[in-house]
Design a protein around this motif. Structure first.
Motif, mmCIF file in Angstrom:
data_model
loop_
_atom_site.group_PDB
_atom_site.id
_atom_site.type_symbol
_atom_site.label_atom_id
_atom_site.label_comp_id
_atom_site.label_asym_id
_atom_site.label_seq_id
_atom_site.Cartn_x
_atom_site.Cartn_y
_atom_site.Cartn_z
ATOM 1 N N VAL A 59 -5.929 6.450 -13.042
ATOM 2 C CA VAL A 59 -6.125 5.048 -12.684
ATOM 3 C C VAL A 59 -6.201 4.951 -11.168
ATOM 4 N N GLU A 60 -7.276 4.376 -10.666
ATOM 5 C CA GLU A 60 -7.463 4.255 -9.218
ATOM 6 C C GLU A 60 -6.982 2.895 -8.744
ATOM 7 N N LEU A 61 -6.066 2.874 -7.782
ATOM 8 C CA LEU A 61 -5.580 1.622 -7.212
ATOM 9 C C LEU A 61 -6.387 1.269 -5.972
ATOM 10 N N GLU A 89 -1.557 6.773 -11.587
ATOM 11 C CA GLU A 89 -2.544 7.393 -10.695
ATOM 12 C C GLU A 89 -2.777 8.852 -11.076
ATOM 13 N N GLU A 90 -1.726 9.559 -11.444
ATOM 14 C CA GLU A 90 -1.892 10.951 -11.849
ATOM 15 C C GLU A 90 -2.725 11.081 -13.116
ATOM 16 N N GLU A 150 0.828 -1.208 0.000
ATOM 17 C CA GLU A 150 0.000 0.000 0.000
ATOM 18 C C GLU A 150 0.865 1.262 0.000
ATOM 19 N N LEU A 202 3.609 3.806 -10.582
ATOM 20 C CA LEU A 202 2.289 3.900 -9.955
ATOM 21 C C LEU A 202 1.840 5.356 -9.853
ATOM 22 N N LYS A 203 2.781 6.248 -9.563
ATOM 23 C CA LYS A 203 2.449 7.678 -9.547
ATOM 24 C C LYS A 203 2.004 8.132 -10.935
ATOM 25 N N PRO A 214 -5.706 -2.232 -10.178
ATOM 26 C CA PRO A 214 -6.460 -1.054 -10.605
ATOM 27 C C PRO A 214 -7.955 -1.331 -10.514
ATOM 28 N N LYS A 215 -8.705 -0.379 -10.010
ATOM 29 C CA LYS A 215 -10.154 -0.536 -9.983
ATOM 30 C C LYS A 215 -10.649 -0.614 -11.425
ATOM 31 N N THR A 227 -8.014 4.571 -19.509
ATOM 32 C CA THR A 227 -7.512 5.810 -18.918
ATOM 33 C C THR A 227 -6.300 6.348 -19.667
ATOM 34 N N ARG A 261 2.962 1.729 -2.190
ATOM 35 C CA ARG A 261 3.270 1.850 -3.630
ATOM 36 C C ARG A 261 4.686 1.389 -3.936
#
Length: 473
Positions: free
Chosen positions: A108-110, A104-105, A64, A100-101, A134-135, A144, A66
């Motif tokens: 993409v929602e983790l 997400e930026e 969690e 991952l950053k 990823p959700k 995305t 990342r």
């Protein structure tokens, strides 16, 4: 052949690796006085963009915080016998937070949802740490990142377009790609750099047979998108002097429900049951390790030695595991019956053979409490093959079962790259202007420590795009 269009970067493939490469390059060059031009080539129609990424649930072997599971580089080293590129694995570990950053930026929602059985994604120890993903799965990554790429006016996307061969200068630098569009005609797209992100050879029966031998034609695809992975990137790269890496006669195969054509219908939650073949005989130690370290081995065994026919049988104790449905990914519920003989008939097995195998298994189970949250040490005694953990008697109705086959997910063998995602020669020298990322790049030998395919595709795609941007004249 003269170029019909000129680009600064051509990316072949629209899965996680290709999208990350194209997007990172476009963003890195956005502030130039004249924005760099990018072409993204995809063999499929637009409605099927995304390759294998689109169909996967995309488990991510991350914490969690990342970060990549800190045991993973050494895990790869152990199972490969030291054959895998350790520097590549350590680079992945170092770069995962930035990757991952990056996603997400872009939206993409983790999520970190609880999983019902223990895995070793956290430091190599069996535990119940929620895995990341990823959700919306891999489809969310594709949609995305594709939307972000579409916002760049300097990016052209070519669907239904095949890459045929790489173009090179007289001194061996890659400077374009010869492509064939849906009109059947060839044209040359000139480019300062090319990224190969078009997968392995899962969708090419000829190559599978060449490297895997007979029975390769019996391997169904785990998802429709990999039918487009024909090994062309490997062929094109080796034609210009690229080296190869990874075990070409090994694949990542997974045990899937053969009652459905749904993509990614994988069985993960099998630890409380047993596997049997078409003769109702056990053939695998279902408790030798956690599911993440054995599901690939089960899949390979079903294909290579069990004639693509296997069955998983369990009872009410598996059904009682909270959330177990999240580890049974088929869209068809397990077959269910109040007796073993009735279950056998539903599965198409000989009832007496099933009852005999289960009776022998039950008689061999030792003492101890069944605990799905750890390696519980509850093993069989005197049984071949043994069950080393979670050996609980199958004696409590309802009994459940799923008929299984093995589906190919990806091939191990591919192009050799360095830590900057540059394709290299057998001497380790980068081929000027040529990059590769994703499952086209060979890495694994003997086993694939899972939940990293999407991660390494995104990471080295991003690295390839950024490195190519930094080399622009």
């Amino acid at each position: 052949m003269q170029p019909t269009q000129n680009y600064d970067l051509v990316v072949i493939g629209s899965g996680a690796a290709g999208l990350a490469a194209a997007l990172s390059f476009a963003e890195a060059t956005a502030e130039r006085p004249s924005p760099a031009r990018v072409a993204l080539l995809e063999r499929s129609p637009e409605s099927e963009r995304g390759g294998a990424t689109r169909w996967t649930g995309a488990f991510l072997r991350i914490t969690e915080e990342r970060k990549l599971d800190p045991d993973w580089p050494d895990h790869v080293k152990r199972v490969s016998g030291g054959l895998s590129d350790y520097d590549y694995c350590k680079t992945l570990e170092r770069e995962v937070p930035a990757t991952l950053k990056f996603i997400e930026e872009h939206g993409v929602e983790l999520v970190f949802n609880e999983f019902p059985i223990a895995h070793t994604f956290d430091g190599g120890t069996a535990r119940m740490t929620p895995p990341g993903n990823p959700k919306g799965g891999g489809a969310a990554i594709v949609s995305t990142l594709s939307a972000a790429l579409d916002r760049h006016n300097n990016v052209d996307v070519y669907f239904e377009t095949e890459a045929v061969r790489l173009a090179t200068t007289d001194d061996g630098a890659v400077n374009g790609v010869v492509v064939r569009g849906n009109d059947g005609r060839l044209k040359l797209l000139g480019s300062q750099a090319v990224v190969l992100a078009c997968g392995g050879f899962e969708g090419n029966p000829e190559m599978l047979t060449r490297y895997l031998g007979n029975q390769a034609c019996d391997l169904p695809l785990i998802a429709p998108g990999i039918a487009y992975n024909r090994g062309d990137g490997i062929r094109m790269a080796t034609e210009v002097g690229a080296d190869t890496a990874g075990q070409f006669d090994m694949i990542h195969a997974e045990p899937v429900d053969r009652r459905t054509t749904s993509a990614d219908a994988v069985l993960y939650g099998y630890i409380g049951g047993i596997f049997v073949n078409g003769k109702a005989e056990r053939f695998f130690d279902e408790g030798k390790d956690t599911w993440d370290n054995t599901f690939e081995l089960v899949g390979y065994e079903i294909w290579r030695h069990q004639n693509q026919e296997a069955y998983w049988i369990a009872d009410a104790k598996t059904l009682a595991i909270p959330g177990i449905e999240n580890a049974l990914l088929s869209d068809v519920p397990p077959e269910q019956a109040d007796s073993l003989s009735e279950l056998a008939r539903k599965l198409g097995l000989e009832p007496e053979a099933v009852e005999k195998t289960v009776a022998e298994f039950n008689a061999a189970t030792g003492p101890g409490e069944f605990d799905h949250t750890r390696m519980d040490g509850k093993s069989t005694i005197g049984l071949v093959p043994p069950k080393s953990n979670w050996a609980v008697p199958l004696d409590t109705p309802p009994f459940i079962g799923i008929p299984l086959t093995a589906a190919i997910c990806f091939t191990y063998g591919g192009v050799r790259t360095d830590v900057d995602a540059r394709v290299v020669t057998p001497a380790g020298i980068p081929v000027p202007g040529l990059y590769a990322a994703g499952e086209i790049t060979g890495l694994f030998y003997h086993e694939y420590p899972p939940a990293t395919s999407v991660l390494r595709s995104l990471t080295f795609g991003r690295i390839a795009g950024s490195h190519a941007a930094a080399q622009l004249s």
